[in-house]
Design a protein around this motif. Structure first.
Motif, short mmCIF file in Angstrom:
data_model
loop_
_atom_site.label_atom_id
_atom_site.label_comp_id
_atom_site.label_asym_id
_atom_site.label_seq_id
_atom_site.Cartn_x
_atom_site.Cartn_y
_atom_site.Cartn_z
N GLU A 250 0.82 -1.22 0.00
CA GLU A 250 0.00 0.00 0.00
C GLU A 250 0.86 1.27 0.00
OE1 GLU A 250 -4.31 -0.91 1.98
OE2 GLU A 250 -2.60 -0.87 3.34
N GLU A 251 2.04 1.16 0.61
CA GLU A 251 2.96 2.31 0.62
C GLU A 251 3.34 2.74 -0.80
OE1 GLU A 251 6.39 1.32 2.95
OE2 GLU A 251 5.21 1.14 4.79
N LEU A 252 3.22 1.80 -1.75
CA LEU A 252 3.55 2.13 -3.14
C LEU A 252 2.42 2.86 -3.85
CD1 LEU A 252 5.14 -1.30 -4.21
CD2 LEU A 252 6.34 0.82 -3.66
N GLY A 253 1.26 2.98 -3.17
CA GLY A 253 0.13 3.70 -3.75
C GLY A 253 -1.01 2.80 -4.21
N TYR A 254 -0.87 1.48 -4.03
CA TYR A 254 -1.95 0.56 -4.39
C TYR A 254 -2.96 0.51 -3.24
CZ TYR A 254 1.18 -1.30 -8.00
OH TYR A 254 2.02 -1.44 -9.08
N ASN A 255 -4.24 0.27 -3.57
CA ASN A 255 -5.25 0.01 -2.55
C ASN A 255 -5.36 -1.50 -2.38
OD1 ASN A 255 -6.28 2.64 -1.88
ND2 ASN A 255 -7.02 2.71 -3.98
N ALA A 256 -5.61 -1.95 -1.14
CA ALA A 256 -5.65 -3.38 -0.86
C ALA A 256 -6.62 -4.12 -1.79
CB ALA A 256 -6.00 -3.62 0.60
N TRP A 257 -7.74 -3.51 -2.13
CA TRP A 257 -8.73 -4.21 -2.98
C TRP A 257 -8.17 -4.52 -4.37
CZ3 TRP A 257 -9.83 -1.82 -7.51
CH2 TRP A 257 -9.64 -0.43 -7.58
N GLU A 258 -7.12 -3.81 -4.77
CA GLU A 258 -6.53 -4.05 -6.09
C GLU A 258 -5.69 -5.33 -6.11
OE1 GLU A 258 -4.88 -0.35 -8.24
OE2 GLU A 258 -4.86 0.19 -6.12
N PHE A 259 -5.10 -5.71 -4.96
CA PHE A 259 -4.18 -6.85 -4.98
C PHE A 259 -4.47 -7.95 -3.95
CE2 PHE A 259 -1.75 -5.73 -1.21
CZ PHE A 259 -1.91 -4.36 -1.11
N VAL A 260 -5.45 -7.73 -3.06
CA VAL A 260 -5.79 -8.78 -2.08
C VAL A 260 -7.01 -9.55 -2.57
CG1 VAL A 260 -6.44 -9.29 0.30
CG2 VAL A 260 -4.91 -7.38 -0.19
N ASP A 261 -6.88 -10.87 -2.63
CA ASP A 261 -8.03 -11.72 -2.98
C ASP A 261 -8.70 -12.16 -1.68
OD1 ASP A 261 -9.83 -13.65 -3.70
OD2 ASP A 261 -8.54 -14.56 -5.22
N TYR A 262 -9.78 -11.47 -1.34
CA TYR A 262 -10.46 -11.73 -0.07
C TYR A 262 -11.28 -13.02 -0.09
CZ TYR A 262 -8.98 -7.10 1.42
OH TYR A 262 -8.21 -6.01 1.76
#
Ligand code: SF4
Length: 114
Positions: free
Chosen positions: A49-61
């Motif tokens: 997230e520190e790189l500017g991504y939001n968790a929903w973009e890369f976390v498969d819930y």
């Protein structure tokens, strides 16, 4: 037979390993980033997230990792068109977040056991 080959300090990420065990990636084929499911720790999510991504973009819930009945974490998202990790560059087969990649990726081919 399973055996301990390394220990990692979770604060510093320093690895102490058995010097008789050697591993070097020679193909750079990217298959490990295509075929494996990558577990994410809370610290991994925060670092990406520190790189500017939001968790929903890369976390498969919807993909959950458990050991016994203990919830360990969610998985890194895969792309729908080739099932590879969303951070794998499809052309160069390089990781786009290499310096911020999750602990599981750093340790591969070892498997992290807490
Ligand atoms: S985060 Fe990087 S190293 Fe880890 S699976 Fe994805 S592309 Fe591969």
């Amino acid at each position: 037979m399973k055996r301990w080959v390394a220990t990692i300090d979770l604060e510093t990420l320093e690895v102490e390993s058995d010097p008789s065990f050697k591993f070097k990636c020679v193909e750079n084929c990217g298959k490990c980033c295509e075929e494996l499911e990558i577990p994410l720790r809370d610290e991994d999510i925060a670092k990406i997230e520190e790189l500017g991504y939001n968790a929903w973009e890369f976390v498969d819930y919807e993909k959950l990792f458990y050991r016994g009945d203990k919830f360990l974490g969610y998985a890194l998202k895969k792309r729908p068109f080739d099932d590879a990790c969303i951070f794998l560059d499809p052309e160069t087969k390089r990781c786009k977040i290499y310096n911020h990649r999750p602990l599981a990726c750093r340790l591969y081919p070892f498997v992290f056991v807490k």
